[in-house]
Motif scaffolding. Structure first.
Motif, PDB file in Angstrom:
ATOM      1  N   GLY A  91       0.814  -1.211   0.000  1.00  0.00           N
ATOM      2  CA  GLY A  91       0.000   0.000   0.000  1.00  0.00           C
ATOM      3  C   GLY A  91       0.846   1.258   0.000  1.00  0.00           C
ATOM      4  O   GLY A  91       0.613   2.187   0.788  1.00  0.00           O
ATOM      5  N   ILE A  92       1.868   1.258  -0.861  1.00  0.00           N
ATOM      6  CA  ILE A  92       2.776   2.406  -0.976  1.00  0.00           C
ATOM      7  C   ILE A  92       2.996   2.734  -2.451  1.00  0.00           C
ATOM      8  O   ILE A  92       2.693   1.927  -3.325  1.00  0.00           O
ATOM      9  N   TRP A  93       3.558   3.917  -2.698  1.00  0.00           N
ATOM     10  CA  TRP A  93       3.955   4.309  -4.051  1.00  0.00           C
ATOM     11  C   TRP A  93       5.432   3.977  -4.276  1.00  0.00           C
ATOM     12  O   TRP A  93       6.202   3.892  -3.316  1.00  0.00           O
ATOM     13  N   ALA A  94       5.790   3.849  -5.550  1.00  0.00           N
ATOM     14  CA  ALA A  94       7.199   3.648  -5.894  1.00  0.00           C
ATOM     15  C   ALA A  94       7.543   4.471  -7.123  1.00  0.00           C
ATOM     16  O   ALA A  94       6.717   4.618  -8.032  1.00  0.00           O
ATOM     17  N   MET A  95       8.740   5.027  -7.131  1.00  0.00           N
ATOM     18  CA  MET A  95       9.257   5.755  -8.298  1.00  0.00           C
ATOM     19  C   MET A  95      10.577   5.122  -8.702  1.00  0.00           C
ATOM     20  O   MET A  95      11.417   4.840  -7.842  1.00  0.00           O
ATOM     21  N   ALA A  96      10.775   4.924 -10.014  1.00  0.00           N
ATOM     22  CA  ALA A  96      11.979   4.236 -10.493  1.00  0.00           C
ATOM     23  C   ALA A  96      12.669   4.986 -11.634  1.00  0.00           C
ATOM     24  O   ALA A  96      13.738   4.582 -12.063  1.00  0.00           O
ATOM     25  N   ARG A  97      12.024   6.078 -12.116  1.00  0.00           N
ATOM     26  CA  ARG A  97      12.655   6.852 -13.205  1.00  0.00           C
ATOM     27  C   ARG A  97      13.566   7.930 -12.609  1.00  0.00           C
ATOM     28  O   ARG A  97      13.267   8.474 -11.547  1.00  0.00           O
ATOM     29  N   HIS A  98      14.641   8.239 -13.341  1.00  0.00           N
ATOM     30  CA  HIS A  98      15.623   9.203 -12.832  1.00  0.00           C
ATOM     31  C   HIS A  98      14.976  10.549 -12.509  1.00  0.00           C
ATOM     32  O   HIS A  98      15.196  11.115 -11.431  1.00  0.00           O
ATOM     33  N   GLN A  99      14.177  11.062 -13.418  1.00  0.00           N
ATOM     34  CA  GLN A  99      13.583  12.393 -13.234  1.00  0.00           C
ATOM     35  C   GLN A  99      12.709  12.444 -11.981  1.00  0.00           C
ATOM     36  O   GLN A  99      12.821  13.361 -11.173  1.00  0.00           O
ATOM     37  N   GLU A 100      11.847  11.455 -11.814  1.00  0.00           N
ATOM     38  CA  GLU A 100      10.910  11.461 -10.686  1.00  0.00           C
ATOM     39  C   GLU A 100      11.631  11.237  -9.357  1.00  0.00           C
ATOM     40  O   GLU A 100      11.301  11.866  -8.352  1.00  0.00           O
ATOM     41  N   VAL A 101      12.616  10.337  -9.347  1.00  0.00           N
ATOM     42  CA  VAL A 101      13.389  10.100  -8.114  1.00  0.00           C
ATOM     43  C   VAL A 101      14.117  11.377  -7.721  1.00  0.00           C
ATOM     44  O   VAL A 101      14.077  11.823  -6.568  1.00  0.00           O
ATOM     45  N   ARG A 102      14.746  12.014  -8.699  1.00  0.00           N
ATOM     46  CA  ARG A 102      15.490  13.247  -8.447  1.00  0.00           C
ATOM     47  C   ARG A 102      14.552  14.352  -7.946  1.00  0.00           C
ATOM     48  O   ARG A 102      14.857  15.052  -6.978  1.00  0.00           O
ATOM     49  N   ASP A 103      13.416  14.492  -8.624  1.00  0.00           N
ATOM     50  CA  ASP A 103      12.464  15.544  -8.223  1.00  0.00           C
ATOM     51  C   ASP A 103      11.969  15.320  -6.796  1.00  0.00           C
ATOM     52  O   ASP A 103      11.832  16.272  -6.025  1.00  0.00           O
ATOM     53  N   ALA A 104      11.683  14.066  -6.447  1.00  0.00           N
ATOM     54  CA  ALA A 104      11.186  13.779  -5.088  1.00  0.00           C
ATOM     55  C   ALA A 104      12.263  14.081  -4.052  1.00  0.00           C
ATOM     56  O   ALA A 104      11.989  14.671  -3.000  1.00  0.00           O
ATOM     57  N   LEU A 105      13.513  13.704  -4.344  1.00  0.00           N
ATOM     58  CA  LEU A 105      14.599  13.959  -3.385  1.00  0.00           C
ATOM     59  C   LEU A 105      14.845  15.460  -3.213  1.00  0.00           C
ATOM     60  O   LEU A 105      15.258  15.909  -2.145  1.00  0.00           O
ATOM     61  N   THR A 106      14.585  16.208  -4.265  1.00  0.00           N
ATOM     62  CA  THR A 106      14.846  17.650  -4.228  1.00  0.00           C
ATOM     63  C   THR A 106      13.734  18.404  -3.494  1.00  0.00           C
ATOM     64  O   THR A 106      13.976  19.446  -2.898  1.00  0.00           O
ATOM     65  N   ASP A 107      12.513  17.869  -3.537  1.00  0.00           N
ATOM     66  CA  ASP A 107      11.351  18.560  -2.955  1.00  0.00           C
ATOM     67  C   ASP A 107      11.067  18.027  -1.545  1.00  0.00           C
ATOM     68  O   ASP A 107      10.141  17.255  -1.323  1.00  0.00           O
ATOM     69  N   TRP A 108      11.892  18.487  -0.593  1.00  0.00           N
ATOM     70  CA  TRP A 108      11.756  17.980   0.786  1.00  0.00           C
ATOM     71  C   TRP A 108      10.502  18.516   1.473  1.00  0.00           C
ATOM     72  O   TRP A 108      10.059  17.921   2.457  1.00  0.00           O
TER      73      TRP A 108
END
Ligand code: 4MI
Length: 398
Positions: free
Chosen positions: A43-60
């Motif tokens: 029951g969780i989300w997952a991101m595996a693409r470079h752009q989305e992983v990077r964007d999520a890490l950047t948007d704290w």
């Protein structure tokens, strides 16, 4: 209103043995399924693409760390240990603790370690050459960080065998409460007690990285208790990550011997080559965040308070970002990989990790023409880390 697209759903368990044994085909499937995938097993989300992983890490602000960076949501269930005040914290607490670590671990500050790390690497390589055959994990990837890192922090020799079991608790602890977690926790009490006993001012050598944290107490930046917790962060983050990183580098050079030849001919490539190891065979495969608000990702709606699994290692092989992503190529520009994360939580110890790798592989490049595998390397499964348990090697001396 933005167009909403239907979410991709997967039944795969990314913490099962089958997945951890060979994650890469699953990573590809997650990347191709969409910008974000619902993992119904947890029951969780997952991101595996470079752009989305990077964007999520950047948007704290949207993807926070304070609810834990593992599967467990600290707001819903008690954490297995008191949360880290840097890794599992958000601003403003994180800003204050991180500033102290950034200063202590800056490339300029850690350059004082350089000579010692180089000397220890040369000495270890000398002993391994005398043996000729050894286990690349126990005798090199573990032996080197287990010597130089606690020495650098300023920890006594006694009891250092607790460092790897503690790391196993920490990194398996980011995953579900599965068999790997239970096994890591089998001796948790004594291991945790030893670790905590090394985190006080009284237990630390006067000139090490640990005591430098306590100097920030004297300067009014931290409380005494916070300083102890940041020493715990050193002991949590500084051993297993580098053990798996060095082990993966050795594994890559043993299985791609022509790439080692390129390095021997041009040792100035060693630092770039280590980045390629981190991209290609990431020691840290995953981290989680938790949404602080509802957010749209590529037209898919994520609710507030939801866990998001970030596949750093999948981002590292995203064909949208990398040419020939599944090729190990020490000459490529591998910087931009997600193994150290990015943004405010980007690895604060990365200069130390790179220095250890430069020392070890620099010493090897001078004296070793090839690493021959004398047996099948075995994986050591872990809920967060990827690496080998054994790597039987024979050195071919120069
Ligand atoms: C990314 S590895 C890691 C970093 C920090 C901590 C543990 C592991 C901690 O305890 O602060």
């Amino acid at each position: 209103m933005d167009t909403l697209v239907e979410r991709a759903v997967s039944a795969v368990d990314p913490f099962s043995h089958a997945f951890l044994e060979n994650p890469y085909p699953h990573h590809e499937a997650f990347r191709e399924a969409g910008p974000v995938v619902w993992l119904e097993h947890y029951g969780i989300w997952a991101m595996a693409r470079h752009q989305e992983v990077r964007d999520a890490l950047t948007d704290w602000q949207t993807y926070c760390s304070g609810a834990g960076v593992g599967l467990s949501d600290f707001r819903k269930e008690p954490p297995w240990r008191p949360p880290s005040i840097v890794l599992e914290a958000d601003p403003p607490l994180h800003t204050r603790t991180r500033a102290v670590l950034t200063r202590i671990l800056s490339p300029a500050a850690i350059s004082v370690l350089r000579e010692t790390l180089m000397r220890e690497a040369e000495s270890l390589v000398e002993r391994l050459l005398a043996r000729r055959e050894f286990d690349g994990i126990a005798d090199l990837a573990e032996a080197y960080p287990l010597k130089v890192f606690p020495d650098s922090v300023g920890i006594a020799e006694q009891g250092r065998e607790n460092l790897l079991p503690y790391g196993s608790m920490v990194f398996n602890g980011f995953g579900p409460r599965n068999d790997l977690f239970d096994k890591a926790m089998c001796n948790a009490g004594p291991v945790r007690d030893w670790i905590m006993s090394k985190c006080s001012r009284a237990a630390l050598a006067p000139n090490g990285l640990g005591m430098q944290i306590f100097r920030a107490v004297d300067a009014g930046e931290l409380t005494e208790a916070e300083a102890g917790m940041l020493v715990r962060s050193f002991l949590s983050a500084g051993v297993d990550t580098t053990v798996y990183g060095l082990g993966n580098a050795l594994y890559c050079f043993a299985t791609y011997p022509q790439q080692w030849t390129i390095l021997r001919e041009n040792p100035s490539l060693i630092r770039l080559a280590f980045e390629e190891v981190l991209r290609f065979e990431a020691p840290v495969q995953t981290f989680f965040r938790t949404t602080t608000r509802s957010v749209d990702v590529g037209g898919v709606h994520l609710g507030e308070g939801e866990k998001v699994l970030l596949f750093l290692a999948a981002a590292n092989r995203d064909p949208r970002r990398w040419e020939r992503p599944d090729e190990f190529d020490v000459k490529r520009r591998a910087t931009g990989h997600m193994t150290f994360g990015t943004g405010i939580h980007g690895c604060v110890g990365q200069a130390v990790a790179r220095l250890e790798a430069e020392a070890v592989f620099g010493a090897l490049a001078k004296r070793v023409t090839a690493f021959e595998l004398t047996g099948e390397p075995m994986l050591r499964l872990n809920n967060t880390l990827r690496g080998r348990d054994t790597l039987p090697l024979r050195l071919v001396p120069a």
